[in-house]
Scaffold this active site. Structure first.
Site, PDB file in Angstrom:
ATOM      1  N   ASP A 126      20.565  -0.260 -22.883  1.00  0.00           N
ATOM      2  CA  ASP A 126      19.346   0.363 -23.357  1.00  0.00           C
ATOM      3  C   ASP A 126      18.049  -0.475 -22.878  1.00  0.00           C
ATOM      4  OD1 ASP A 126      20.547   1.696 -26.567  1.00  0.00           O
ATOM      5  OD2 ASP A 126      19.648   2.628 -24.736  1.00  0.00           O
ATOM      6  N   VAL A 164       1.980   1.579  -7.146  1.00  0.00           N
ATOM      7  CA  VAL A 164       0.758   1.378  -7.327  1.00  0.00           C
ATOM      8  C   VAL A 164      -0.097   1.270  -6.134  1.00  0.00           C
ATOM      9  CG1 VAL A 164      -0.719  -0.587  -8.594  1.00  0.00           C
ATOM     10  CG2 VAL A 164       1.658   0.130  -9.337  1.00  0.00           C
ATOM     11  N   ARG A 208       9.573   3.748 -24.914  1.00  0.00           N
ATOM     12  CA  ARG A 208       8.674   3.461 -23.717  1.00  0.00           C
ATOM     13  C   ARG A 208       7.339   3.966 -23.530  1.00  0.00           C
ATOM     14  NH1 ARG A 208      11.983   0.438 -23.859  1.00  0.00           N
ATOM     15  NH2 ARG A 208      13.683  -0.403 -22.209  1.00  0.00           N
ATOM     16  N   TYR A 265      13.256 -11.130 -13.046  1.00  0.00           N
ATOM     17  CA  TYR A 265      12.042 -10.540 -12.307  1.00  0.00           C
ATOM     18  C   TYR A 265      10.807 -11.104 -13.421  1.00  0.00           C
ATOM     19  CZ  TYR A 265       8.432  -6.633 -11.569  1.00  0.00           C
ATOM     20  OH  TYR A 265       7.552  -5.787 -11.481  1.00  0.00           O
ATOM     21  N   HIS A 295       0.713  -1.344   0.024  1.00  0.00           N
ATOM     22  CA  HIS A 295      -0.153  -0.028   0.030  1.00  0.00           C
ATOM     23  C   HIS A 295       0.798   1.114  -0.252  1.00  0.00           C
ATOM     24  CE1 HIS A 295       1.046  -0.077   4.318  1.00  0.00           C
ATOM     25  NE2 HIS A 295       0.657   0.940   4.357  1.00  0.00           N
ATOM     26  N   ARG A 296       2.152   1.155   0.332  1.00  0.00           N
ATOM     27  CA  ARG A 296       2.846   2.615   0.313  1.00  0.00           C
ATOM     28  C   ARG A 296       3.647   2.778  -0.966  1.00  0.00           C
ATOM     29  NH1 ARG A 296       6.956   1.671   4.811  1.00  0.00           N
ATOM     30  NH2 ARG A 296       7.334   4.079   4.666  1.00  0.00           N
ATOM     31  N   GLY A 297       3.580   1.710  -1.712  1.00  0.00           N
ATOM     32  CA  GLY A 297       4.378   1.771  -3.093  1.00  0.00           C
ATOM     33  C   GLY A 297       3.601   2.685  -4.053  1.00  0.00           C
ATOM     34  N   ASN A 299       4.834   0.791 -18.343  1.00  0.00           N
ATOM     35  CA  ASN A 299       5.667   1.382 -17.345  1.00  0.00           C
ATOM     36  C   ASN A 299       4.942   2.432 -16.520  1.00  0.00           C
ATOM     37  OD1 ASN A 299       7.584  -0.072 -18.976  1.00  0.00           O
ATOM     38  ND2 ASN A 299       9.196   1.500 -18.334  1.00  0.00           N
TER      39      ASN A 299
HETATM   40  O1  GFB Z   1      12.063   2.241 -16.523  1.00  0.00           O
HETATM   41  P1  GFB Z   1      13.560   1.620 -16.928  1.00  0.00           P
HETATM   42  O2  GFB Z   1      14.559   1.696 -15.965  1.00  0.00           O
HETATM   43  O3  GFB Z   1      13.384  -0.045 -17.168  1.00  0.00           O
HETATM   44  O4  GFB Z   1      13.918   2.331 -18.455  1.00  0.00           O
HETATM   45  P2  GFB Z   1      12.731  -0.704 -18.434  1.00  0.00           P
HETATM   46  C1  GFB Z   1      15.215   1.976 -18.798  1.00  0.00           C
HETATM   47  C2  GFB Z   1      15.316   2.595 -20.335  1.00  0.00           C
HETATM   48  O5  GFB Z   1      15.482   3.931 -20.018  1.00  0.00           O
HETATM   49  C3  GFB Z   1      16.572   2.095 -20.825  1.00  0.00           C
HETATM   50  C4  GFB Z   1      16.938   4.426 -20.247  1.00  0.00           C
HETATM   51  O6  GFB Z   1      16.399   2.173 -22.137  1.00  0.00           O
HETATM   52  C5  GFB Z   1      17.628   3.210 -20.087  1.00  0.00           C
HETATM   53  O7  GFB Z   1      18.829   3.172 -20.971  1.00  0.00           O
HETATM   54  N1  GFB Z   1      17.269   5.505 -19.453  1.00  0.00           N
HETATM   55  C6  GFB Z   1      17.823   6.705 -19.766  1.00  0.00           C
HETATM   56  C7  GFB Z   1      17.452   5.457 -17.868  1.00  0.00           C
HETATM   57  N2  GFB Z   1      18.526   7.226 -18.407  1.00  0.00           N
HETATM   58  C8  GFB Z   1      18.204   6.334 -17.410  1.00  0.00           C
HETATM   59  C9  GFB Z   1      18.394   6.627 -15.989  1.00  0.00           C
HETATM   60  O8  GFB Z   1      18.907   7.678 -15.506  1.00  0.00           O
HETATM   61  N3  GFB Z   1      17.733   5.703 -15.136  1.00  0.00           N
HETATM   62  C10 GFB Z   1      16.906   4.588 -16.028  1.00  0.00           C
HETATM   63  N4  GFB Z   1      16.443   3.469 -14.765  1.00  0.00           N
HETATM   64  N5  GFB Z   1      16.925   4.360 -17.011  1.00  0.00           N
HETATM   65  C11 GFB Z   1      11.755  -2.103 -16.512  1.00  0.00           C
HETATM   66  C12 GFB Z   1      12.147  -3.508 -16.025  1.00  0.00           C
HETATM   67  O9  GFB Z   1      12.423  -1.929 -17.764  1.00  0.00           O
HETATM   68  O10 GFB Z   1      10.412  -1.889 -16.746  1.00  0.00           O
HETATM   69  C13 GFB Z   1      11.403  -3.698 -14.798  1.00  0.00           C
HETATM   70  O11 GFB Z   1      13.451  -3.548 -15.721  1.00  0.00           O
HETATM   71  C14 GFB Z   1       9.828  -3.239 -14.775  1.00  0.00           C
HETATM   72  O12 GFB Z   1      11.564  -4.984 -14.163  1.00  0.00           O
HETATM   73  C15 GFB Z   1       9.585  -2.089 -15.593  1.00  0.00           C
HETATM   74  O13 GFB Z   1       9.275  -4.309 -15.672  1.00  0.00           O
HETATM   75  C16 GFB Z   1       8.312  -1.698 -15.875  1.00  0.00           C
HETATM   76  O14 GFB Z   1      11.497   0.073 -19.043  1.00  0.00           O
HETATM   77  O15 GFB Z   1      13.714  -1.073 -19.348  1.00  0.00           O
END
Ligand code: GFB
Length: 322
Positions: free
Chosen positions: A270, A16, A210, A137, A12-14, A166
């Site tokens: 990426d 979603v 995304r 995951y 509940h604190r997260g 996302n």
């Molecule tokens: O949300 P995110 O970390 O995960 O997005 P995913 C990653 C994308 O954003 C990659 C770029 O293409 C990264 O290269 N990016 C650019 C960054 N700068 C940054 C930054 O500073 N931080 C982060 N985090 N990314 C996740 C899954 O995948 O999606 C989880 O790993 C979950 O398990 C989530 O399913 C919904 O969208 O790639």
């Protein structure tokens, strides 16, 4: 769900879970049960069973999980697969044993094959190899889906599974290393503006695409499906359009008001090139998202500014249990 049903929101604190509590309260539900991870460690089967025995739970939103962005998934693969398997197994089993009326399991679009045709349809599950950066995951989440389907078939339970794209919004994790991309960009541009830094370094190449859905839309879809959906098959929840990471960066940069340069560190991954979900199944059921990305981003940034000043620890959370 009737207004005095006992509704347990796990996590509940997260991001979603807190949105689900807000949505349930807005709908007038008065018996919303929740426990912090300190009060109830969902990885402890006995403690979970005792909680369900004591509380007479009618409905469960299983939003508790070990979550994180691409960096956290890559750095802590054992934690992600172990904690998520333990949490979901304990809650699903206890829900069955204590006769919970209905349970919603929250998955993720990372369960789909890395190169599945886009937009991602629910029937592409298990048709190809997964994205390596978050495979542990994803495997845990796929196991959760299969567990709900198996319990429904063998025991006649009503355990439904939803696959959100996302998500972003208030109560997200803004830690630089463990967060998802959208909160990471908010944090990075905010700090760079405050410190008058000449540039901000983002990960990868900026070319992956995304899709982003505001968490209040997600919560609305969850309540909609909890009341109407009875199938064992998974349902995608999304916005229906995606954006390149570079485009998202420009949008966050302008909303934050940062005027420096954006650089990319191609030593960071990426991840999957694209993750746009097909939302036709959910729209066919009569639900559509309503919060556009720019408006949702502005609201999330103003929430962040208000809260990060009051609660500096907000920006130091390491992949907490949602
Ligand atoms: O949300 P995110 O970390 O995960 O997005 P995913 C990653 C994308 O954003 C990659 C770029 O293409 C990264 O290269 N990016 C650019 C960054 N700068 C940054 C930054 O500073 N931080 C982060 N985090 N990314 C996740 C899954 O995948 O999606 C989880 O790993 C979950 O398990 C989530 O399913 C919904 O969208 O790639």
């Amino acid at each position: 769900m009737d207004k005095n049903a006992h509704i347990y929101v796990a996590g509940h604190r997260g991001l979603v879970g807190s949105a689900l509590v807000r949505a349930l309260e807005r709908q007038g539900h008065e018996r919303i049960l929740h426990r912090t991870s300190r009060e109830l460690d969902l990885r402890d089967a006995l403690a979970v069973r005792e909680f369900f025995d004591k509380e007479q739970v009618d409905y469960v939103f299983l939003a508790a999980a070990k979550v994180g962005g691409i960096g956290a998934n890559y750095d802590y693969p054992a934690d992600f697969i172990r904690d998520n398997l333990l949490i979901q197994t304990n809650v699903i089993e206890a829900a069955y044993r204590t006769g919970v009326r209905k349970l919603m399991f929250l998955g993720s679009t990372c369960i789909y094959p890395k190169m599945a045709p886009q937009p991602l349809r629910e029937d592409s599950l298990l048709t190809g190899t997964l994205e390596p950066t978050n495979e542990p995951y994803a495997i845990a989440k796929i196991a959760g889906i299969k567990m709900c389907q198996a319990y429904n078939r063998q025991f006649g339970t009503r355990f439904i599974s939803v696959m959100p794209t996302n998500l972003y919004g208030p109560n997200d994790n803004f830690d630089i290393e463990s967060s998802h991309v959208l909160p990471a960009l908010i944090r990075k541009f905010h700090d760079a503006k405050r410190d008058r830094a000449p540039y901000v370094t983002l990960w990868g190449t900026g070319t992956p695409r995304r899709e982003f859905l505001h968490v209040d839309d997600m919560a609305d879809a969850c309540l909609f499906l909890m009341d109407r959906y009875e199938d064992s098959d998974i349902v995608n929840i999304g916005w229906g359009e995606d954006i390149p990471i570079a485009g998202l960066a420009e949008l966050v940069k302008s909303i934050v008001g940062y005027e420096g340069e954006i650089r990319y560190d191609s030593n960071r991954p990426d991840g999957t090139p694209r993750k746009l979900v097909d939302v036709s199944k959910l729209s066919g059921l009569g639900w559509k998202a309503s919060i556009p990305l720019e408006a949702g981003l502005r609201e999330t940034y103003s929430w962040y500014v208000r809260h990060s000043a009051e609660a500096p620890e907000l920006t130091g959370l390491q992949g907490r249990l949602g």
